[in-house]
Design a protein around this motif. Sequence first.
Motif, PDB file in Angstrom:
ATOM      1  N   LYS A 100      84.892  44.059  64.389  1.00 57.24           N
ATOM      2  CA  LYS A 100      84.815  44.606  63.031  1.00 57.24           C
ATOM      3  C   LYS A 100      86.055  44.226  62.229  1.00 57.24           C
ATOM      4  O   LYS A 100      85.964  43.892  61.034  1.00 57.24           O
ATOM      5  CB  LYS A 100      84.641  46.122  63.079  1.00 57.24           C
ATOM      6  CG  LYS A 100      83.239  46.572  63.506  1.00 57.24           C
ATOM      7  CD  LYS A 100      83.085  48.073  63.429  1.00 57.24           C
ATOM      8  CE  LYS A 100      81.721  48.542  63.915  1.00 57.24           C
ATOM      9  NZ  LYS A 100      80.629  48.171  62.994  1.00 57.24           N
ATOM     10  N   GLN A 101      87.218  44.265  62.860  1.00 55.99           N
ATOM     11  CA  GLN A 101      88.437  43.871  62.160  1.00 55.99           C
ATOM     12  C   GLN A 101      88.360  42.415  61.709  1.00 55.99           C
ATOM     13  O   GLN A 101      88.726  42.083  60.573  1.00 55.99           O
ATOM     14  CB  GLN A 101      89.648  44.076  63.070  1.00 55.99           C
ATOM     15  CG  GLN A 101      90.005  45.532  63.309  1.00 55.99           C
ATOM     16  CD  GLN A 101      91.120  45.705  64.330  1.00 55.99           C
ATOM     17  OE1 GLN A 101      91.286  44.874  65.222  1.00 55.99           O
ATOM     18  NE2 GLN A 101      91.869  46.778  64.207  1.00 55.99           N
ATOM     19  N   MET A 126      88.315  54.220  59.592  1.00 54.23           N
ATOM     20  CA  MET A 126      88.498  53.127  58.647  1.00 54.23           C
ATOM     21  C   MET A 126      89.928  52.619  58.680  1.00 54.23           C
ATOM     22  O   MET A 126      90.180  51.419  58.509  1.00 54.23           O
ATOM     23  CB  MET A 126      88.139  53.601  57.233  1.00 54.23           C
ATOM     24  CG  MET A 126      88.041  52.482  56.202  1.00 54.23           C
ATOM     25  SD  MET A 126      86.683  51.330  56.549  1.00 54.23           S
ATOM     26  CE  MET A 126      87.569  49.873  57.065  1.00 54.23           C
ATOM     27  N   THR A 127      90.881  53.511  58.925  1.00 58.70           N
ATOM     28  CA  THR A 127      92.280  53.099  59.015  1.00 58.70           C
ATOM     29  C   THR A 127      92.467  52.064  60.122  1.00 58.70           C
ATOM     30  O   THR A 127      93.172  51.061  59.929  1.00 58.70           O
ATOM     31  CB  THR A 127      93.182  54.318  59.282  1.00 58.70           C
ATOM     32  OG1 THR A 127      93.116  55.199  58.145  1.00 58.70           O
ATOM     33  CG2 THR A 127      94.627  53.896  59.503  1.00 58.70           C
ATOM     34  N   ASP A 128      91.838  52.283  61.260  1.00 59.27           N
ATOM     35  CA  ASP A 128      91.971  51.338  62.379  1.00 59.27           C
ATOM     36  C   ASP A 128      91.238  50.035  62.097  1.00 59.27           C
ATOM     37  O   ASP A 128      91.748  48.951  62.383  1.00 59.27           O
ATOM     38  CB  ASP A 128      91.443  51.966  63.670  1.00 59.27           C
ATOM     39  CG  ASP A 128      92.285  53.147  64.123  1.00 59.27           C
ATOM     40  OD1 ASP A 128      93.487  53.168  63.807  1.00 59.27           O
ATOM     41  OD2 ASP A 128      91.738  54.044  64.790  1.00 59.27           O
ATOM     42  N   LEU A 133      93.558  44.164  56.936  1.00 63.56           N
ATOM     43  CA  LEU A 133      93.199  43.802  55.565  1.00 63.56           C
ATOM     44  C   LEU A 133      94.449  43.604  54.703  1.00 63.56           C
ATOM     45  O   LEU A 133      95.357  44.435  54.716  1.00 63.56           O
ATOM     46  CB  LEU A 133      92.313  44.883  54.955  1.00 63.56           C
ATOM     47  CG  LEU A 133      90.997  45.157  55.698  1.00 63.56           C
ATOM     48  CD1 LEU A 133      90.254  46.320  55.055  1.00 63.56           C
ATOM     49  CD2 LEU A 133      90.124  43.908  55.714  1.00 63.56           C
ATOM     50  N   ASP A 134      94.443  42.522  53.926  1.00 64.81           N
ATOM     51  CA  ASP A 134      95.585  42.219  53.074  1.00 64.81           C
ATOM     52  C   ASP A 134      95.252  42.266  51.589  1.00 64.81           C
ATOM     53  O   ASP A 134      96.071  42.682  50.773  1.00 64.81           O
ATOM     54  CB  ASP A 134      96.130  40.822  53.411  1.00 64.81           C
ATOM     55  CG  ASP A 134      96.708  40.733  54.806  1.00 64.81           C
ATOM     56  OD1 ASP A 134      97.345  41.707  55.239  1.00 64.81           O
ATOM     57  OD2 ASP A 134      96.502  39.695  55.472  1.00 64.81           O
ATOM     58  N   ALA A 135      94.056  41.821  51.218  1.00 62.88           N
ATOM     59  CA  ALA A 135      93.742  41.651  49.802  1.00 62.88           C
ATOM     60  C   ALA A 135      93.345  42.956  49.115  1.00 62.88           C
ATOM     61  O   ALA A 135      94.020  43.424  48.194  1.00 62.88           O
ATOM     62  CB  ALA A 135      92.636  40.606  49.640  1.00 62.88           C
ATOM     63  N   GLU A 161      93.347  55.411  55.358  1.00 59.25           N
ATOM     64  CA  GLU A 161      94.620  55.674  54.703  1.00 59.25           C
ATOM     65  C   GLU A 161      94.800  54.848  53.439  1.00 59.25           C
ATOM     66  O   GLU A 161      95.488  55.268  52.503  1.00 59.25           O
ATOM     67  CB  GLU A 161      95.772  55.398  55.680  1.00 59.25           C
ATOM     68  CG  GLU A 161      95.838  56.391  56.830  1.00 59.25           C
ATOM     69  CD  GLU A 161      96.934  56.057  57.827  1.00 59.25           C
ATOM     70  OE1 GLU A 161      97.621  55.012  57.641  1.00 59.25           O
ATOM     71  OE2 GLU A 161      97.105  56.808  58.795  1.00 59.25           O
ATOM     72  N   ARG A 162      94.174  53.656  53.395  1.00 58.64           N
ATOM     73  CA  ARG A 162      94.338  52.779  52.237  1.00 58.64           C
ATOM     74  C   ARG A 162      93.086  52.697  51.361  1.00 58.64           C
ATOM     75  O   ARG A 162      93.058  51.932  50.393  1.00 58.64           O
ATOM     76  CB  ARG A 162      94.763  51.386  52.697  1.00 58.64           C
ATOM     77  CG  ARG A 162      96.125  51.372  53.395  1.00 58.64           C
ATOM     78  CD  ARG A 162      96.672  49.964  53.519  1.00 58.64           C
ATOM     79  NE  ARG A 162      95.916  49.175  54.487  1.00 58.64           N
ATOM     80  CZ  ARG A 162      96.054  47.852  54.626  1.00 58.64           C
ATOM     81  NH1 ARG A 162      96.889  47.186  53.831  1.00 58.64           N
ATOM     82  NH2 ARG A 162      95.357  47.211  55.546  1.00 58.64           N
TER      83      ARG A 162
END
Length: 322
Positions: A100-101, A126-128, A133-135, A161-162
């Motif tokens: 998934k990552q 979702m945090t994990d 993710l960068d963009a 968290e993001r």
Amino acid sequence: MMRPNPTKVSKVGVIGTGVIGGAWALHFLRMGMEVVAYDPGPNAKEKLLKMVDNIWPTIEKLGLREGASKNNLSFVDSLAALANQVEVIQESTPERLDAKQQLFAELDGIVPPEVVIISSTSGFAMTDMGKVLDAHPERFVVGHPFNPPYLVPFCEVCGGERTSQEVVDWTAAFYEATEKQVAKMDKELPGFIGNRLQEALWREALHMVANNECSVEDIDKAIAYGPGLRWAIMGHCLTYHLGGGQGGMAHLLDHFEDALEEPWTRLKAPKLTQELKDDMVAGCLAQANGASIDELVQERDDCLILIMQTLEQYRAEKGIKR
């Protein structure tokens, strides 16, 4: 581009078209949307088309929105082909964190930033999943359904968290526009809400079978003909509120406070021995009484439709909004 109005979405991307992803595709098709599907697995397109054909009579029983048609389904052979033509993406790939990552990192690089990307994961935070993710990590969110999503009208939405609050709210509004009842979680929690509640019940059931306290059939009978019928109407907490009489939940809590210390549950999971596995399987097969999985699925779907239609009719007549 601006993110689309969540109530006006007309084209959805579905990544992963197995049991859950295929069921999501059916749900969105029923809502009158176009569905663009992608799954790299062998014969994925043929399997999905067969699933849609087999279940479409059930979809018609539920009622179709204007424009709904199984002909609104298309299948592409790459993520890139899907990326630039959909307004939201529902991901339902196998439950492997590393996979998934990797998928989300690829999507983040090719999908326009206004497109919300929703994961159907049944347990990952979702945090994990979003660590890589960068963009645009703010547009990734969990939308966990209950199986089958084309029929069971409940979904849990949980950001990481993001994840931005705007995306959490947008996702909840999108699901609500497709006739889902939505729980927006305030914090990430392993297993989310429904699965944790089910797991507590499941562990207690395993203890009962392991200790020869009752049969698998009696456990299911106790739920299906006992609290299960009430849970379909009001849920657990509101049912307990009624159990307090005119004093409601406050009276119930005062009256039964000491009972919370009684050994009525064993939440620690029992050891899943081969004997326990065999007993659980044998008990379920005995209950099935020769019926196939497909026959049991049809029985479940038909009965759930009747229950939901009855509840909807009653509440409409009484002016009840819940």
